[in-house]
Design an enzyme around this catalytic site. Structure first.
Site, short mmCIF file in Angstrom:
data_model
loop_
_atom_site.label_atom_id
_atom_site.label_comp_id
_atom_site.label_asym_id
_atom_site.label_seq_id
_atom_site.Cartn_x
_atom_site.Cartn_y
_atom_site.Cartn_z
N LYS A 1 0.36 5.47 0.43
CA LYS A 1 -0.97 6.07 0.28
C LYS A 1 -0.86 7.48 0.88
O LYS A 1 -1.62 7.88 1.77
CB LYS A 1 -1.98 5.19 1.04
CG LYS A 1 -3.42 5.51 0.79
CD LYS A 1 -3.95 5.01 -0.54
CE LYS A 1 -5.38 5.45 -0.73
NZ LYS A 1 -5.83 5.37 -2.13
N TYR B 1 1.40 -2.84 12.68
CA TYR B 1 1.85 -4.02 13.43
C TYR B 1 2.42 -3.65 14.79
O TYR B 1 2.86 -4.53 15.54
CB TYR B 1 2.91 -4.78 12.62
CG TYR B 1 2.33 -5.56 11.46
CD1 TYR B 1 1.75 -4.89 10.39
CD2 TYR B 1 2.37 -6.93 11.43
CE1 TYR B 1 1.21 -5.58 9.33
CE2 TYR B 1 1.84 -7.64 10.36
CZ TYR B 1 1.26 -6.96 9.32
OH TYR B 1 0.73 -7.66 8.27
N ASP C 1 -3.00 1.41 -4.20
CA ASP C 1 -4.16 0.90 -4.94
C ASP C 1 -3.86 0.80 -6.43
O ASP C 1 -4.20 -0.20 -7.09
CB ASP C 1 -5.42 1.75 -4.67
CG ASP C 1 -5.16 3.25 -4.65
OD1 ASP C 1 -3.99 3.65 -4.60
OD2 ASP C 1 -6.13 4.03 -4.70
N ASP D 1 2.94 -6.83 3.41
CA ASP D 1 2.34 -8.14 3.70
C ASP D 1 1.31 -8.48 2.62
O ASP D 1 1.32 -9.57 2.03
CB ASP D 1 1.67 -8.06 5.09
CG ASP D 1 1.17 -9.42 5.55
OD1 ASP D 1 1.59 -10.43 4.98
OD2 ASP D 1 0.37 -9.45 6.51
#
Ligand code: NAI
Length: 344
Positions: free
Chosen positions: A172, A125, A206, A230
């Site tokens: 991740k 962002y 994930d 988000d």
């Protein structure tokens, strides 16, 4: 209690109808609030060429609190997001999104009672996008130690204050070893002073997605970077019945802005059928922030009473035949009744 000034930002799309519902519910609690209505989003852009005029930021700084509706940000082209700018400019680094099952609304996922803590100021962002060659775009992910430590500390403090037992950092770091690795390491280090009080663990984003839809009750609090936060919070809202039910708040050292997770919902804007509950529950969080725990509890209990009372009253997203207005009317009446009679 002296009157608190609160900036009221209806936003655009379904914003005005859900913010109006939330305003009426707060008034029904009797909390003395002086509203300061101001324009942001598409409406402000048309009028002033700016989705977030400087005087709005100034007024939020002055009041310290705002109740905000969603604002539209066009995809691919057009103006940049008023939300992202507001969070950055006001230093609203922590986005808290409690996602809790609503009595009376069955879902296939069982009980959910999660608190999502999302870092609100950096990550992809940052808006650092460049076309480095024709047909080649780079979009820079910014993760800093300062912001990662700050949000992790916030999450553990929140856990202690709200009696939550476990914080799970989501990342991740197997692929983004440096960026997500730093976020994870900061979370790990910030967890140390809370050992014995708040459990800490971590999960790949994930795997989290799969586990959330399998058994959401296995998680307590989730700590995430901006983008994962988000996405995962919309997913989590789906676990309890949709975006119309999930509230949120943005906190910084000087101000707090309360807004639902959902966006401006252009597909239903102007039809009067937007679910106002997420915005009403965001307003309840605002009451708590203003020190009125009684109104916070009363609004939440009133919402629960109405969602279990009569399904027809609910808006179409929940399978009912109600409108934003009729659902808000029922919640306002219930808050007034509870206030008059005293809660049981
Ligand atoms: P969205 O959240 O506006 O809508 C997604 C789906 O959920 C739509 O089908 C919509 O009808 C439904 N929905 C959302 N809120 C609802 C409610 N209260 N009652 C009933 N149904 C509801 O997300 P979308 O469509 O991706 O984004 C639309 C616009 O909103 C975009 O311009 C986006 O940038 C903006 N947005 C603004 C946010 C904010 O101001 N905080 C947050 C998210 C998106």
């Amino acid at each position: 209690m002296s009157k608190r000034r609160v900036v009221l930002l209806p936003g655009d799309g379904i914003g005005p109808e859900v913010v109006e519902a939330a305003r009426r519910v707060v008034e029904a609690t009797g909390l003395p609030v002086e509203w300061v209505p101001m324009e942001i989003g598409a409406i402000a852009y048309e009028k002033y060429g700016d989705t977030l005029p400087a005087d709005v930021l100034q007024e939020i700084r002055r009041c310290g609190v705002a109740l905000k509706g969603p604002t539209t940000t066009p995809s691919g082209t057009g103006h940049t997001s008023a939300n992202v700018r507001m969070r950055k400019e006001l230093g609203l680094f922590a986005n808290v999104r409690p996602v809790k099952s609503v009595p009376g609304l069955e879902t296939p996922y069982g009980q959910t009672d999660l608190v999502i803590v999302r870092e609100n100021t950096e990550d992809l962002y940052a808006g650092l996008e460049n076309e480095i060659a024709p047909g080649v775009i780079t979009s820079i992910k910014v993760i800093t130690e300062v912001a990662s430590r700050r949000i992790a500390k916030f999450a553990f403090e929140y856990a202690v204050r709200w009696n939550r037992k476990r914080v799970t950092a989501v990342h991740k770091a197997n692929i983004m070893k440096k960026a997500d690795g730093l976020f994870l390491e900061c979370a790990r280090q910030e967890s140390l002073p809370y050992e014995g009080r708040v459990k800490f663990d971590d999960i790949l984003v994930d795997a989290l997605a799969m586990k959330l839809v399998t058994k959401p009750s296995q998680f307590d609090m989730l700590l995430l970077e901006n983008l994962y936060g988000d996405i995962v919070s919309d997913l989590a809202a789906g676990l309890i019945g949709g975006l119309g039910l999930a509230p949120g708040a943005n906190y910084g050292p000087e101000c707090a802005v309360f807004e639902a997770i959902h966006g401006s919902a252009p597909d239903i804007a102007g039809k009067g059928i937007a679910n106002p509950i997420a915005m009403i529950l965001s307003a309840a969080m605002m009451c708590h922030h203003l020190g009125d725990v009684e109104s916070y509890t009363r609004i939440r209990k009133s919402v629960r009473t109405i969602t279990t009372a009569d399904h027809e009253l609910l808006t179409p997203d929940l399978g009912g035949k109600g409108t934003s207005r009729t659902l808000a009317d029922a919640i306002v009446r219930e808050v007034e009744r509870r206030r008059r009679e005293g809660d049981d």
